[in-house]
Write a protein that holds these residues in place. Structure first.
Motif, mmCIF file in Angstrom:
data_model
loop_
_atom_site.group_PDB
_atom_site.id
_atom_site.type_symbol
_atom_site.label_atom_id
_atom_site.label_comp_id
_atom_site.label_asym_id
_atom_site.label_seq_id
_atom_site.Cartn_x
_atom_site.Cartn_y
_atom_site.Cartn_z
ATOM 1 N N LEU A 10 78.993 84.474 37.936
ATOM 2 C CA LEU A 10 79.753 83.644 37.750
ATOM 3 C C LEU A 10 79.619 82.722 38.690
ATOM 4 C CD1 LEU A 10 83.133 83.126 35.813
ATOM 5 C CD2 LEU A 10 81.081 83.061 34.735
ATOM 6 N N ALA A 11 79.312 81.641 38.834
ATOM 7 C CA ALA A 11 78.880 80.945 40.342
ATOM 8 C C ALA A 11 79.409 79.692 39.965
ATOM 9 C CB ALA A 11 76.936 80.688 40.353
ATOM 10 N N GLY A 12 79.676 79.419 41.108
ATOM 11 C CA GLY A 12 80.819 77.770 41.576
ATOM 12 C C GLY A 12 82.383 77.708 41.752
ATOM 13 N N PRO A 13 83.152 76.952 41.340
ATOM 14 C CA PRO A 13 82.496 75.355 41.196
ATOM 15 C C PRO A 13 80.974 74.978 42.319
ATOM 16 C CG PRO A 13 84.243 75.275 41.681
ATOM 17 C CD PRO A 13 84.121 76.838 42.163
ATOM 18 N N PHE A 14 80.348 73.989 41.306
ATOM 19 C CA PHE A 14 79.558 73.617 42.301
ATOM 20 C C PHE A 14 79.470 72.221 41.396
ATOM 21 C CE2 PHE A 14 77.489 78.045 42.293
ATOM 22 C CZ PHE A 14 77.186 78.068 43.799
ATOM 23 N N ASP A 15 79.431 70.877 42.784
ATOM 24 C CA ASP A 15 79.131 69.805 42.196
ATOM 25 C C ASP A 15 78.106 69.577 41.227
ATOM 26 O OD1 ASP A 15 81.419 68.805 43.811
ATOM 27 O OD2 ASP A 15 79.909 67.730 45.615
ATOM 28 N N THR A 16 77.806 68.320 40.021
ATOM 29 C CA THR A 16 77.674 68.655 39.547
ATOM 30 C C THR A 16 76.072 66.819 39.795
ATOM 31 O OG1 THR A 16 78.663 66.913 38.360
ATOM 32 C CG2 THR A 16 78.870 69.695 37.151
ATOM 33 N N ALA A 17 75.048 67.586 39.461
ATOM 34 C CA ALA A 17 73.904 66.169 39.685
ATOM 35 C C ALA A 17 74.328 64.201 39.486
ATOM 36 C CB ALA A 17 72.579 66.487 39.531
ATOM 37 N N ALA A 18 75.327 64.592 38.106
ATOM 38 C CA ALA A 18 75.028 63.773 36.866
ATOM 39 C C ALA A 18 76.529 63.639 36.415
ATOM 40 C CB ALA A 18 73.966 63.557 35.947
ATOM 41 N N ASP A 19 76.965 62.992 34.797
ATOM 42 C CA ASP A 19 78.033 63.344 34.039
ATOM 43 C C ASP A 19 77.767 64.377 32.600
ATOM 44 O OD1 ASP A 19 80.326 63.681 32.461
ATOM 45 O OD2 ASP A 19 80.098 61.143 32.148
ATOM 46 N N TYR A 20 78.515 65.731 32.893
ATOM 47 C CA TYR A 20 77.800 66.587 32.267
ATOM 48 C C TYR A 20 78.980 66.678 31.185
ATOM 49 C CZ TYR A 20 73.470 67.643 35.399
ATOM 50 O OH TYR A 20 72.311 67.414 35.592
ATOM 51 N N ASP A 21 79.998 66.010 31.096
ATOM 52 C CA ASP A 21 80.782 66.233 29.926
ATOM 53 C C ASP A 21 80.688 65.914 28.536
ATOM 54 O OD1 ASP A 21 83.390 65.752 31.510
ATOM 55 O OD2 ASP A 21 83.177 63.640 30.555
ATOM 56 N N GLY A 22 80.983 67.400 28.100
ATOM 57 C CA GLY A 22 80.593 68.454 26.673
ATOM 58 C C GLY A 22 78.844 68.806 26.937
ATOM 59 N N LYS A 23 78.869 69.307 28.300
ATOM 60 C CA LYS A 23 77.500 70.101 28.349
ATOM 61 C C LYS A 23 77.584 71.499 28.713
ATOM 62 C CE LYS A 23 74.582 66.163 28.411
ATOM 63 N NZ LYS A 23 73.863 66.209 27.592
ATOM 64 N N GLU A 24 78.410 71.923 28.038
ATOM 65 C CA GLU A 24 79.275 73.892 28.171
ATOM 66 C C GLU A 24 78.118 73.945 27.394
ATOM 67 O OE1 GLU A 24 81.649 71.249 27.540
ATOM 68 O OE2 GLU A 24 83.205 71.944 29.485
ATOM 69 N N GLY A 25 77.155 75.432 28.279
ATOM 70 C CA GLY A 25 76.323 76.003 26.546
ATOM 71 C C GLY A 25 75.233 75.510 26.838
ATOM 72 N N TYR A 26 74.728 74.478 27.436
ATOM 73 C CA TYR A 26 73.831 73.888 28.201
ATOM 74 C C TYR A 26 73.225 75.132 29.041
ATOM 75 C CZ TYR A 26 74.051 69.556 24.987
ATOM 76 O OH TYR A 26 73.797 69.053 24.789
ATOM 77 N N ALA A 27 71.753 74.801 29.150
ATOM 78 C CA ALA A 27 71.188 75.576 30.854
ATOM 79 C C ALA A 27 71.268 74.428 31.734
ATOM 80 C CB ALA A 27 69.871 75.231 30.873
ATOM 81 N N ALA A 28 71.684 75.385 32.940
ATOM 82 C CA ALA A 28 71.731 75.177 33.952
ATOM 83 C C ALA A 28 71.238 75.800 35.425
ATOM 84 C CB ALA A 28 73.236 75.054 34.074
ATOM 85 N N LYS A 29 70.904 75.295 36.717
ATOM 86 C CA LYS A 29 70.075 75.699 37.874
ATOM 87 C C LYS A 29 71.376 75.835 38.839
ATOM 88 C CE LYS A 29 66.579 72.470 38.215
ATOM 89 N NZ LYS A 29 64.918 72.239 38.857
ATOM 90 N N ILE A 30 71.407 76.096 39.878
ATOM 91 C CA ILE A 30 71.999 75.864 40.800
ATOM 92 C C ILE A 30 70.643 75.733 41.820
ATOM 93 C CG2 ILE A 30 73.171 76.543 42.747
ATOM 94 C CD1 ILE A 30 73.923 78.255 40.561
ATOM 95 N N SER A 31 70.888 74.143 42.878
ATOM 96 C CA SER A 31 69.452 73.371 43.695
ATOM 97 C C SER A 31 70.783 73.157 44.934
ATOM 98 C CB SER A 31 68.297 72.963 43.112
ATOM 99 O OG SER A 31 69.319 71.913 42.211
ATOM 100 N N GLY A 32 69.400 73.176 45.820
ATOM 101 C CA GLY A 32 70.213 71.972 46.560
ATOM 102 C C GLY A 32 70.587 72.838 48.204
#
Length: 140
Positions: A10-32
């Motif tokens: 597990l990585a995080g918690p990290f800030d999100t780039a947008a509103d990701y309510d309901g996006k659990e299970g979606y593909a994600a990447k960590i950048s910055g």
């Protein structure tokens, strides 16, 4: 023979780039840059890069002190994922243009991001996948 089960990465918690309510299970990447990392949805273009590690958003929390949502991303191991289309158990999977998991077209050089442990009968199904990390496939 005994097997030891270890915790998923597990990585995080990290800030999100947008509103990701309901996006659990979606593909994600960590950048910055260091100290300003953020989570964004991983999309199909990220499957064409050998250097983009893709995980799955496992939780979205409320706002932090800066007013941003925070997300935890699983970067390895088995997890639940949001299917973007039907696929069979055993299919290699990667994110589509919306960050949903679909069967990967392995006719060219693709970088497979997961393996379906369960089949999806339709878009919107929640199924188990195994995150594979940076795995190149050339089935042409």
């Amino acid at each position: 023979m005994a097997f030891t089960i270890t915790s998923p990465a597990l990585a995080g918690p990290f800030d999100t780039a947008a509103d990701y309510d309901g996006k659990e299970g979606y593909a994600a990447k960590i950048s910055g840059a260091a100290g300003s990392e953020e989570v964004t949805l991983a999309v199909v273009a990220d499957t064409e890069s050998a250097v983009t590690a893709v995980g799955v958003i496992v939780s979205i929390a409320g706002s932090n002190a800066d007013g941003n949502q925070v997300a935890t991303v699983q970067m390895g191991g088995p997890c639940y994922a949001y299917a973007g289309a039907a696929f069979a158990a055993g299919a290699v999977v990667s994110p589509n243009a919306s960050g949903e998991w679909i069967a990967t077209d392995t006719t060219g050089n693709d970088y497979v991001k997961g393996l379906a442990l369960q089949g999806a009968s339709a878009a919107g199904d929640i199924v188990q996948i195994q995150i594979l990390g940076l795995t190149a496939v050339d089935a042409a």
